[in-house]
Design a protein around this motif. Structure first.
Motif, PDB file in Angstrom:
ATOM      1  N   PHE A  48       0.832  -1.205   0.000  1.00  0.00           N
ATOM      2  CA  PHE A  48       0.000   0.000   0.000  1.00  0.00           C
ATOM      3  C   PHE A  48       0.867   1.256   0.000  1.00  0.00           C
ATOM      4  O   PHE A  48       0.576   2.218  -0.703  1.00  0.00           O
ATOM      5  CB  PHE A  48      -0.936   0.020   1.210  1.00  0.00           C
ATOM      6  N   LYS A  49       1.917   1.260   0.793  1.00  0.00           N
ATOM      7  CA  LYS A  49       2.808   2.417   0.881  1.00  0.00           C
ATOM      8  C   LYS A  49       3.487   2.667  -0.469  1.00  0.00           C
ATOM      9  O   LYS A  49       3.580   3.809  -0.931  1.00  0.00           O
ATOM     10  CB  LYS A  49       3.832   2.196   1.982  1.00  0.00           C
ATOM     11  N   ALA A  50       3.969   1.604  -1.105  1.00  0.00           N
ATOM     12  CA  ALA A  50       4.604   1.732  -2.419  1.00  0.00           C
ATOM     13  C   ALA A  50       3.598   2.219  -3.464  1.00  0.00           C
ATOM     14  O   ALA A  50       3.921   3.067  -4.300  1.00  0.00           O
ATOM     15  CB  ALA A  50       5.207   0.392  -2.846  1.00  0.00           C
ATOM     16  N   ALA A  51       2.383   1.707  -3.411  1.00  0.00           N
ATOM     17  CA  ALA A  51       1.342   2.134  -4.351  1.00  0.00           C
ATOM     18  C   ALA A  51       1.008   3.607  -4.154  1.00  0.00           C
ATOM     19  O   ALA A  51       0.825   4.349  -5.124  1.00  0.00           O
ATOM     20  CB  ALA A  51       0.090   1.274  -4.186  1.00  0.00           C
ATOM     21  N   GLU A  52       0.931   4.016  -2.906  1.00  0.00           N
ATOM     22  CA  GLU A  52       0.644   5.431  -2.630  1.00  0.00           C
ATOM     23  C   GLU A  52       1.752   6.323  -3.184  1.00  0.00           C
ATOM     24  O   GLU A  52       1.466   7.354  -3.803  1.00  0.00           O
ATOM     25  CB  GLU A  52       0.476   5.637  -1.128  1.00  0.00           C
ATOM     26  N   ALA A  53       3.000   5.922  -3.002  1.00  0.00           N
ATOM     27  CA  ALA A  53       4.132   6.708  -3.519  1.00  0.00           C
ATOM     28  C   ALA A  53       4.099   6.781  -5.041  1.00  0.00           C
ATOM     29  O   ALA A  53       4.443   7.810  -5.631  1.00  0.00           O
ATOM     30  CB  ALA A  53       5.449   6.107  -3.036  1.00  0.00           C
ATOM     31  N   ALA A  54       3.666   5.697  -5.686  1.00  0.00           N
ATOM     32  CA  ALA A  54       3.600   5.649  -7.150  1.00  0.00           C
ATOM     33  C   ALA A  54       2.262   6.148  -7.690  1.00  0.00           C
ATOM     34  O   ALA A  54       2.031   6.116  -8.900  1.00  0.00           O
ATOM     35  CB  ALA A  54       3.851   4.218  -7.626  1.00  0.00           C
ATOM     36  N   ARG A  55       1.375   6.572  -6.785  1.00  0.00           N
ATOM     37  CA  ARG A  55       0.031   7.033  -7.155  1.00  0.00           C
ATOM     38  C   ARG A  55      -0.765   5.957  -7.899  1.00  0.00           C
ATOM     39  O   ARG A  55      -1.472   6.225  -8.860  1.00  0.00           O
ATOM     40  CB  ARG A  55       0.079   8.328  -7.945  1.00  0.00           C
ATOM     41  N   GLU A  56      -0.610   4.725  -7.431  1.00  0.00           N
ATOM     42  CA  GLU A  56      -1.360   3.607  -7.982  1.00  0.00           C
ATOM     43  C   GLU A  56      -2.522   3.285  -7.044  1.00  0.00           C
ATOM     44  O   GLU A  56      -2.493   3.634  -5.871  1.00  0.00           O
ATOM     45  CB  GLU A  56      -0.454   2.377  -8.126  1.00  0.00           C
ATOM     46  N   ARG A  57      -3.502   2.622  -7.609  1.00  0.00           N
ATOM     47  CA  ARG A  57      -4.675   2.246  -6.815  1.00  0.00           C
ATOM     48  C   ARG A  57      -5.017   0.781  -7.058  1.00  0.00           C
ATOM     49  O   ARG A  57      -4.700   0.235  -8.103  1.00  0.00           O
ATOM     50  CB  ARG A  57      -5.857   3.142  -7.185  1.00  0.00           C
ATOM     51  N   PHE A  58      -5.686   0.198  -6.087  1.00  0.00           N
ATOM     52  CA  PHE A  58      -6.145  -1.181  -6.179  1.00  0.00           C
ATOM     53  C   PHE A  58      -7.673  -1.180  -6.194  1.00  0.00           C
ATOM     54  O   PHE A  58      -8.305  -0.501  -5.397  1.00  0.00           O
ATOM     55  CB  PHE A  58      -5.666  -2.006  -4.976  1.00  0.00           C
ATOM     56  N   TYR A  59      -8.222  -1.972  -7.095  1.00  0.00           N
ATOM     57  CA  TYR A  59      -9.673  -2.104  -7.215  1.00  0.00           C
ATOM     58  C   TYR A  59     -10.189  -3.062  -6.145  1.00  0.00           C
ATOM     59  O   TYR A  59      -9.623  -4.133  -5.920  1.00  0.00           O
ATOM     60  CB  TYR A  59     -10.021  -2.630  -8.610  1.00  0.00           C
ATOM     61  N   VAL A  60     -11.286  -2.668  -5.479  1.00  0.00           N
ATOM     62  CA  VAL A  60     -11.950  -3.515  -4.491  1.00  0.00           C
ATOM     63  C   VAL A  60     -13.422  -3.589  -4.890  1.00  0.00           C
ATOM     64  O   VAL A  60     -14.130  -2.585  -4.869  1.00  0.00           O
ATOM     65  CB  VAL A  60     -11.807  -2.952  -3.060  1.00  0.00           C
ATOM     66  N   SER A  61     -13.867  -4.786  -5.250  1.00  0.00           N
ATOM     67  CA  SER A  61     -15.249  -4.951  -5.699  1.00  0.00           C
ATOM     68  C   SER A  61     -16.203  -5.003  -4.513  1.00  0.00           C
ATOM     69  O   SER A  61     -15.808  -5.290  -3.378  1.00  0.00           O
ATOM     70  CB  SER A  61     -15.384  -6.236  -6.524  1.00  0.00           C
ATOM     71  N   LEU A  62     -17.472  -4.748  -4.794  1.00  0.00           N
ATOM     72  CA  LEU A  62     -18.495  -4.893  -3.758  1.00  0.00           C
ATOM     73  C   LEU A  62     -18.613  -6.342  -3.289  1.00  0.00           C
ATOM     74  O   LEU A  62     -18.968  -6.592  -2.140  1.00  0.00           O
ATOM     75  CB  LEU A  62     -19.853  -4.385  -4.253  1.00  0.00           C
ATOM     76  N   LEU A  63     -18.295  -7.292  -4.163  1.00  0.00           N
ATOM     77  CA  LEU A  63     -18.287  -8.699  -3.743  1.00  0.00           C
ATOM     78  C   LEU A  63     -17.251  -8.928  -2.649  1.00  0.00           C
ATOM     79  O   LEU A  63     -17.504  -9.647  -1.679  1.00  0.00           O
ATOM     80  CB  LEU A  63     -17.991  -9.611  -4.935  1.00  0.00           C
ATOM     81  N   VAL A  64     -16.099  -8.297  -2.799  1.00  0.00           N
ATOM     82  CA  VAL A  64     -15.062  -8.405  -1.772  1.00  0.00           C
ATOM     83  C   VAL A  64     -15.530  -7.737  -0.481  1.00  0.00           C
ATOM     84  O   VAL A  64     -15.336  -8.278   0.614  1.00  0.00           O
ATOM     85  CB  VAL A  64     -13.727  -7.805  -2.273  1.00  0.00           C
TER      86      VAL A  64
END
Length: 134
Positions: A28-44
């Motif tokens: 998460f920290k690396a993604a935040e630094a790279a301005r990346e995001r992770f998809y989270v579905s409503l099923l999850v």
């Protein structure tokens, strides 16, 4: 974009496996630094509600707080964030099952006026109606 499974969010929230929780935090920290995001579905999200209630024995309020915390994470792209916001707001005042209530909110946001069910507990939510032949 990459997606996340329920167990990744559960490890992050519950820290029940320190090594895996730390891995999630680092990703998460690396993604935040790279301005990346992770998809989270409503099923999850609906599965996460079940895991938090059933496996971790969190109270309703604790589950709602955990979901609210996830909504504030800049690395998560939550499917139906408007649905989740209205769900969390109503869930603190309505006694319906959290999973049923989320199903109701998603149906409303999709323009549905009714959700047919045989589940007696779900019928406590106004949008649910018992399926019957008329």
């Amino acid at each position: 974009m990459k997606a996340l499974d329920t167990n990744v969010l559960a490890r992050f929230l519950m820290n029940d496996d320190e090594l895996q929780a730390q891995q999630v935090y680092q990703v998460f920290k690396a993604a935040e630094a790279a301005r990346e995001r992770f998809y989270v579905s409503l099923l999850v999200i609906i599965e996460l509600i079940w895991v938090l209630e059933s496996c971790f024995k969190l109270s309703r309020l604790e589950v709602l707080e955990a979901l609210q915390d996830l909504m504030f994470l800049p690395v998560l792209d939550l499917e139906g964030s408007n649905t989740l916001q209205s769900f969390i707001a109503e869930a603190s005042t309505v006694k319906a099952d959290l999973s049923d209530l989320l199903i109701a909110h998603q149906a409303r946001h999709q323009g549905c006026i009714e959700v047919y069910t045989f589940d007696r507990k779900a019928l406590r939510c106004p949008i649910f109606s018992k399926l019957s032949v008329r």
